[in-house]
Scaffold this motif. Structure first.
Motif, mmCIF file in Angstrom:
data_model
loop_
_atom_site.group_PDB
_atom_site.id
_atom_site.type_symbol
_atom_site.label_atom_id
_atom_site.label_comp_id
_atom_site.label_asym_id
_atom_site.label_seq_id
_atom_site.Cartn_x
_atom_site.Cartn_y
_atom_site.Cartn_z
ATOM 1 N N ARG A 195 0.822 -1.216 0.000
ATOM 2 C CA ARG A 195 0.000 0.000 0.000
ATOM 3 C C ARG A 195 0.855 1.264 0.000
ATOM 4 N N ILE A 251 -1.223 -1.910 -4.342
ATOM 5 C CA ILE A 251 -2.529 -1.912 -3.691
ATOM 6 C C ILE A 251 -2.828 -0.470 -3.281
ATOM 7 N N ASN A 252 -3.751 0.174 -3.982
ATOM 8 C CA ASN A 252 -3.997 1.598 -3.707
ATOM 9 C C ASN A 252 -5.447 1.918 -3.374
ATOM 10 N N SER A 255 -8.879 -0.447 1.989
ATOM 11 C CA SER A 255 -8.937 0.110 3.336
ATOM 12 C C SER A 255 -10.110 -0.518 4.064
#
Length: 373
Positions: A195, A251-252, A255
């Motif tokens: 991330r 991985i953006n 959450s």
């Protein structure tokens, strides 16, 4: 000419088989990419024919992958050479349209031609398709040199076996997850680490200017020389001065959010012991008889004192099912549906985690394997 045609035949046939198979191990990946194209072509409002195509994207994905493999095998075997070469040419024209759209429109980052396993830039993909088109033109001009390798019945048998194997490969992936996981959430990966923004990432830089008027005079000012209050603001201009390299975290969009709307991603993934993440994107879309397996997983988690988190994009329904109807009393975390589609190709899917590291992942059909770990 004969040698040239046969070299082109081997290259085109092998590449089409490879392209079809590398996407067939994850047919949902191509289906999601198709939906991205349909949304772009519809102007962002997926209605009418685009809505129908989007709803049937998985079927179209499986057909496309099977077609690629079938045409590649048929070309190598020399079956129906005239039909096959023209079919390849038409398909290649379509692919060229797609890759040129990706390259010149900028609305889609990649075309997904080789799935998630071999990501290519738009320039690389377009160049590859141009070369392939040239090779297919050679095949069209030299059709008489494409001779069958076996008798007709043997050719048909081999072709049917190849098609059936491709369909089975895709059906198996939809039930048991892809046999080769090329996604950033694969076993052994550190989600928190992936991330993070790449160290060499650069961003677009812009210069801003402002247009003001005073009486009949209109003038443009920079950030460091704004006019006094006697001037009236009219507009703002934004000019790109330096293009960034576009690099983003693998991985953006992942959450986790709790009931209070707080981001608990670091807190959950930062644990030092083992725990489970049970992904169920939409409750009504859950496949198979997963509830019995989940009950066993719940019992195993309690016995091993491993935390079990439910991750969903359908919080209200999933929470009612888990904690009201069945009284599991488990934390239900919200996650973006697109992120879940990437992390968990099957709905539901369970991850065994050790801190931020994926130790194992299983589809609803293989929850019994998760219980054994």
């Amino acid at each position: 000419m004969k040698l040239t045609v046969n070299i082109a035949r081997i290259l085109v046939g092998a590449l089409f088989i490879f392209s079809g198979l590398v996407k067939a191990i994850d047919p949902l990946g191509l289906a999601y990419k198709m939906q991205e194209f349909f949304e772009a072509w519809s102007g962002g409002s997926v209605t009418g024919i685009w809505s129908w195509l989007s709803d049937h994207s998985l079927m179209l994905s499986m057909l496309m992958n099977t077609l690629e493999v079938g045409l590649g095998v048929a070309l190598l075997l020399g079956w129906k050479r005239k039909f096959v070469t023209w079919a390849l040419a038409l398909l290649m024209i379509f692919f060229l349209f797609l890759t040129s759209y990706v390259l010149f429109s900028g609305k889609i980052r990649t075309c997904g031609c080789f799935g998630e396993c071999i990501p290519l830039t738009p320039v690389q993909t377009f160049t590859k398709d141009v070369v392939l088109m040239i090779l297919i033109i050679i095949l069209l001009l030299g059709q008489k040199y494409i001779l069958p390798l076996f008798r007709t019945m043997h050719l048909i048998t081999l072709l049917v076996i190849a098609l059936m194997a491709t369909v089975y490969l895709q059906s198996n992936a939809l039930e048991h997850l892809p046999i080769v996981d090329c996604l950033p959430y694969k076993k052994g990966n550190d989600i928190l680490e992936l991330r993070k923004m790449p160290a060499d990432a650069t961003f677009d830089k812009f210069a801003y200017s402002f247009i003001y008027k005073k009486g009949n005079e209109q003038k443009e000012f920079g950030m460091d020389n704004l006019p006094d209050s006697t001037w009236q603001f009219v507009d703002q201009k934004k000019t790109l001065t330096e293009k960034g390299n576009g690099k983003l975290p693998l991985i953006n969009d992942f959450s986790l959010t709790d009931d209070n709307g707080s981001d608990v991603t670091d807190a959950v993934l930062g644990q030092h012991d083992q725990y489970y993440l049970f992904f169920i994107k939409i409750l009504d879309e859950a496949k198979g008889d997963w509830q019995k397996g989940f009950e066993q997983l719940y019992k195993k988690a309690k016995e091993q004192k491993r935390p079990l988190y439910i991750v969903t994009a359908d919080k209200q329904n999933v929470n009612a099912f888990m904690n009201v109807k069945h009284q599991y009393n488990l934390p239900v975390l919200i996650c973006d549906g697109i992120a879940i589609k990437t992390a968990a190709r099957c709905n539901p899917t369970v991850f065994l985690m050790n801190g931020p590291i994926v130790q194992g992942k299983w589809s609803w059909a293989d929850i019994n394997k998760a219980i054994k770990n």
